[in-house]
Design a protein around this motif. Structure first.
Motif, short mmCIF file in Angstrom:
data_model
loop_
_atom_site.label_atom_id
_atom_site.label_comp_id
_atom_site.label_asym_id
_atom_site.label_seq_id
_atom_site.Cartn_x
_atom_site.Cartn_y
_atom_site.Cartn_z
N ASN A 80 -29.51 -74.47 2.19
CA ASN A 80 -28.20 -73.63 2.21
C ASN A 80 -27.41 -74.53 3.33
OD1 ASN A 80 -28.66 -71.37 0.50
ND2 ASN A 80 -30.06 -70.61 2.03
N GLY A 81 -26.01 -74.45 2.93
CA GLY A 81 -24.83 -74.82 3.97
C GLY A 81 -24.93 -73.70 5.10
N SER A 82 -24.34 -74.19 6.16
CA SER A 82 -24.00 -73.26 6.98
C SER A 82 -22.51 -73.16 7.61
CB SER A 82 -24.86 -73.64 8.31
OG SER A 82 -24.29 -74.81 9.03
N PHE A 83 -22.15 -72.01 8.06
CA PHE A 83 -20.91 -71.83 8.73
C PHE A 83 -20.81 -71.00 9.87
CE2 PHE A 83 -16.59 -69.51 8.78
CZ PHE A 83 -15.73 -70.84 8.99
N THR A 84 -20.22 -71.74 11.01
CA THR A 84 -20.21 -71.16 12.24
C THR A 84 -18.79 -71.20 12.91
OG1 THR A 84 -20.63 -73.37 13.23
CG2 THR A 84 -22.40 -72.10 12.80
N THR A 85 -18.49 -70.22 13.51
CA THR A 85 -17.23 -70.07 14.55
C THR A 85 -17.47 -69.40 15.81
OG1 THR A 85 -17.22 -67.66 13.63
CG2 THR A 85 -16.11 -69.72 12.30
N GLY A 86 -16.59 -69.84 16.69
CA GLY A 86 -16.82 -69.26 18.07
C GLY A 86 -15.63 -69.54 19.00
N ALA A 87 -15.77 -68.55 19.81
CA ALA A 87 -14.68 -68.74 20.96
C ALA A 87 -15.16 -68.29 22.20
CB ALA A 87 -13.42 -68.00 20.53
N SER A 88 -14.80 -68.84 23.39
CA SER A 88 -15.14 -68.40 24.82
C SER A 88 -13.91 -68.65 25.68
CB SER A 88 -16.41 -69.14 25.25
OG SER A 88 -15.82 -70.82 25.43
N ALA A 89 -13.74 -67.91 26.83
CA ALA A 89 -12.63 -67.99 27.84
C ALA A 89 -13.81 -67.96 29.19
CB ALA A 89 -11.90 -66.75 27.46
N ASN A 90 -12.95 -68.65 30.12
CA ASN A 90 -13.37 -68.70 31.36
C ASN A 90 -12.25 -68.63 32.30
OD1 ASN A 90 -15.31 -69.61 33.58
ND2 ASN A 90 -14.10 -71.46 33.36
N TYR A 91 -12.29 -67.74 33.46
CA TYR A 91 -11.44 -67.59 34.58
C TYR A 91 -12.12 -68.08 35.72
CZ TYR A 91 -8.96 -65.31 38.30
OH TYR A 91 -8.02 -65.19 39.49
N TYR A 92 -11.32 -68.76 36.53
CA TYR A 92 -12.02 -69.33 37.78
C TYR A 92 -10.92 -69.24 38.97
CZ TYR A 92 -9.04 -73.67 36.94
OH TYR A 92 -7.93 -74.30 36.63
N ARG A 93 -11.47 -69.21 40.16
CA ARG A 93 -10.62 -68.91 41.15
C ARG A 93 -11.28 -69.49 42.60
NH1 ARG A 93 -6.00 -66.31 43.03
NH2 ARG A 93 -5.76 -65.80 45.00
N ALA A 94 -10.66 -70.30 43.26
CA ALA A 94 -11.32 -70.82 44.41
C ALA A 94 -10.74 -70.02 45.59
CB ALA A 94 -10.76 -72.27 44.78
N ALA A 150 -17.02 -65.89 32.53
CA ALA A 150 -16.84 -66.13 31.35
C ALA A 150 -17.58 -65.32 30.28
CB ALA A 150 -17.53 -67.77 31.12
N ALA A 151 -16.81 -65.55 28.98
CA ALA A 151 -17.34 -64.48 27.96
C ALA A 151 -17.14 -65.35 26.57
CB ALA A 151 -16.48 -63.25 27.80
N GLY A 152 -18.16 -65.32 25.86
CA GLY A 152 -18.19 -66.11 24.71
C GLY A 152 -18.42 -65.14 23.33
N LEU A 153 -18.04 -65.43 22.47
CA LEU A 153 -18.72 -64.84 21.03
C LEU A 153 -18.74 -65.80 19.95
CD1 LEU A 153 -19.48 -62.01 19.56
CD2 LEU A 153 -17.22 -62.07 18.78
N TYR A 154 -19.88 -66.09 19.23
CA TYR A 154 -20.18 -67.18 18.24
C TYR A 154 -20.89 -66.36 17.02
CZ TYR A 154 -19.23 -70.79 21.48
OH TYR A 154 -18.21 -71.45 22.11
N THR A 155 -20.62 -67.00 15.74
CA THR A 155 -21.32 -66.48 14.64
C THR A 155 -21.85 -67.61 13.83
OG1 THR A 155 -19.30 -66.31 13.47
CG2 THR A 155 -19.61 -64.43 14.51
N THR A 156 -22.78 -67.48 13.18
CA THR A 156 -23.22 -68.39 12.36
C THR A 156 -23.88 -67.86 11.14
OG1 THR A 156 -24.06 -69.82 14.25
CG2 THR A 156 -25.15 -70.20 12.35
N HIS A 157 -23.58 -68.27 9.95
CA HIS A 157 -24.01 -67.76 8.85
C HIS A 157 -24.79 -68.89 7.80
CE1 HIS A 157 -21.69 -64.18 9.38
NE2 HIS A 157 -20.42 -64.93 9.78
N SER A 158 -25.89 -68.65 7.28
CA SER A 158 -26.47 -69.89 6.46
C SER A 158 -27.43 -69.21 5.44
CB SER A 158 -27.26 -70.79 7.36
OG SER A 158 -27.79 -71.79 6.49
N GLY A 159 -27.19 -68.90 4.13
CA GLY A 159 -27.95 -68.20 3.37
C GLY A 159 -28.25 -66.67 3.92
N ASP A 160 -29.55 -66.47 3.93
CA ASP A 160 -29.92 -65.21 4.51
C ASP A 160 -29.81 -65.11 6.12
OD1 ASP A 160 -30.60 -64.43 1.88
OD2 ASP A 160 -32.62 -64.95 1.92
N PHE A 161 -29.71 -66.06 6.57
CA PHE A 161 -29.36 -66.24 8.04
C PHE A 161 -28.16 -65.69 8.53
CE2 PHE A 161 -28.52 -68.31 12.19
CZ PHE A 161 -29.50 -67.83 12.96
#
Length: 553
Positions: A502-516, A527-538
């Motif tokens: 099967n082919g696969s399709f993935t998407t994702g996004a993340s954000a990072n805040y820093y302070r010295a 930091a926080a991130g969310l990622y999705t992956t789809h491939s056949g039954d996966f």
């Protein structure tokens, strides 16, 4: 005249996972000694850090957490003769439960340019530690905090001199690159392909040498410019003792048509061959596999020829430079046994924004392609401020602090890792810039590989063509002198080209805040991130949250 692109990497010892750290230290020593008297800007900061990470799989409900301890170095140097940026990070992960393996994670990138003899002799070097797909049929999330049995750690480093000089109106150029690429696919545990699924032969390491030379003359003394050049490349891989060598010689002319347009053409001869060991088979003719499931080479049998192409090569095209800010090149010709199309575009919209694009066609391998991409990294690339994705991440692009230098993407090389040569065709486009407190980069690329493997059922990539299309971007905003926020996102489609996969399709996004804080030596990251992956039954949706503290010396 002929441009010399870095196509190789310097050889590591077998302790690949420490190699990037040694490369960073060596490069830092080079920076400190090459041009100390004329140093104009130097920023070298080692650091220690601790991170607490929580990762949740929204499909299975699994929640994993670990503590990461480690450190690294960031260095930016710009002098009269040295330009370099180095970013390296080491993390040892300590799991809070048995479902996540304790291991070490190395991420890093380095690019160095030294004018050893200004205007005549220069030295270039670079290194990368990143992660990629071990097998394209098993998709993986791009989150640095996630374990996956399909993730491989990748290390590469290259270096060599470039000569450019003149004898009267004749320009003389030469370049040599020596390098090494190493892949470690043992650090992440668990999982695998379904039983009975054919296994793609793993990549382990290779050494590459590349040499080019040319002589030529720009238009002026003659109504046209001309170049005569040649080159040689050799790659030796340890898996099945695979070898590739190619050499070419060609002549090119450039004929000005107007002040902004020129016609160009070239003709030459090229010879390329690739071969490997045959494999050990049992009494029934089936391949014998190693304990790790790899094919075993049989040196007693004749070697297998996997690619053999020689003959006349030619191309014609145009060069268009309507202004100092814009250049377009396009060529069509005959090479690799078929028709080829290549081209490039660079357009600086203004001093803050630059657009680059290219169409490419070559015969390459994972190792040669990775280091070619590494050689395109700007020496002033923007180091990350910390976060989930890490340096290089899985695939990904890097962008220069100076918009005029654009950036480089590794998606075509890290699309998948295997041990065979392939016809590599595709296109990519990048748009980057900065304005006031904002910096951004956008990139998109399409890659198409047709593999050259022996016509034998044991080599599942014979006749296979895989494809990928990736879009990604990043946005940074300085909120104050010592704080900021970064965003990155991507979408990718992969097709292995293998029957039943099967082919696969993935998407994702993340954000990072820093302070010295505390005299800018202590930096806090959220930091926080969310990622999705789809491939056949996966079907996988993974989220991660990171809290970190970094002390910079």
């Amino acid at each position: 005249l002929l441009r010399f692109w870095p196509l190789t990497a310097f050889r590591f010892p077998t302790f690949g996972r420490r190699a990037l750290g040694l490369a960073a230290m060596a490069a830092t020593a080079l920076l400190l000694t090459a041009d100390g008297a004329s140093q104009t800007r130097s920023s070298i900061h080692p650091y220690l850090q601790v991170e607490q990470v929580l990762t949740a799989d929204f499909n299975t409900g699994d929640v994993l957490t670990y503590t990461g301890v480690g450190g690294g170095v960031t260095a930016e140097v710009s002098t009269r003769r040295v330009q370099a940026t180095i970013a390296y990070d080491y993390q040892h992960r300590i799991s809070w439960n048995d479902r996540l393996k304790d291991n070490d994670v190395h991420t890093g990138l380095a690019a160095v340019h030294v004018d050893a003899v200004p205007g005549v002799l220069s030295l270039d070097a670079g290194a990368i530690a990143a992660r990629g797909h071990d097998d394209i049929r098993r998709p993986v999330p791009a989150l640095r905090t996630v374990d996956s049995p399909n993730t491989a750690e990748i290390y590469s480093v290259y270096g060599g001199p470039t000569l450019n000089t003149h004898v009267g109106p004749v320009a003389i150029g030469a370049a040599y690159r020596l390098g090494y690429v190493y892949v470690d696919d043992n650090s992440v545990s668990g999982g695998g392909l379904p039983p009975g699924t054919p296994r793609v032969e793993n990549y382990h390491s290779s050494t590459v040498q590349n040499a080019t030379a040319s002589v030529g003359m720009a238009p002026g003394p003659l109504p046209f410019g001309w170049t005569v050049g040649g080159g040689y490349v050799r790659e030796d891989a340890d898996r099945l003792k695979s070898k590739f060598h190619g050499e070419y010689v060609r002549g090119d002319v450039v004929l000005p048509i107007s002040g902004t347009l020129a016609a160009t053409g070239g003709v030459g001869w090229e010879d390329m061959k690739a071969s490997q060991q045959d494999i050990v088979r049992d009494s029934n003719g089936f391949p014998v596999l190693s304990p790790r499931g790899n094919l075993i080479g049989d040196p007693s049998k004749p070697r297998l020829l996997t690619y053999d192409q020689s003959g006349l090569i030619w191309d014609v095209g145009v060069i268009w430079r309507p202004s100092p800010r814009t250049e377009l090149q396009a060529r069509v010709g005959q090479r690799y046994g078929g028709t080829t199309f290549v081209g490039s575009l660079q357009h600086r919209l203004n001093r803050n924004y630059v657009l680059t694009a290219s169409v490419y066609d070559s015969v390459s391998s994972f190792g040669r392609l990775l280091v070619s991409d590494l050689g395109g990294v700007p020496t002033d690339f923007r180091p990350p401020q910390g976060g989930i994705s890490g340096i290089g991440g899985l695939n990904g692009c890097v962008f220069g602090s100076d918009p005029k230098k654009g950036g480089a993407c590794f998606d075509d090389a890290l699309q998948s890792i295997d041990n065979f040569n392939f016809r590599n065709r595709g296109a990519n486009i990048m748009f980057s810039g900065e304005h006031g407190p904002y910096s951004f980069g956008l990139g998109a690329g399409y890659a198409n590989r047709r593999y050259f493997a022996p016509p034998d059922g044991a080599f599942v990539l014979h006749g296979v063509t895989d494809q990928s299309f990736i879009v990604r971007g990043e946005l940074g905003r300085r909120l104050s002198r010592n704080s900021g926020i970064n965003f990155d996102a991507y979408a990718a489609w992969y097709d292995s080209g293998m029957a039943g996969a099967n082919g696969s399709f993935t998407t994702g996004a993340s954000a990072n805040y820093y302070r010295a804080i505390w005299r800018d030596r202590l930096q806090a990251n959220i930091a926080a991130g969310l990622y999705t992956t789809h491939s056949g039954d996966f079907d996988s949706t993974v989220g991660s949250i990171l809290f970190g503290l970094r002390y910079t010396f």
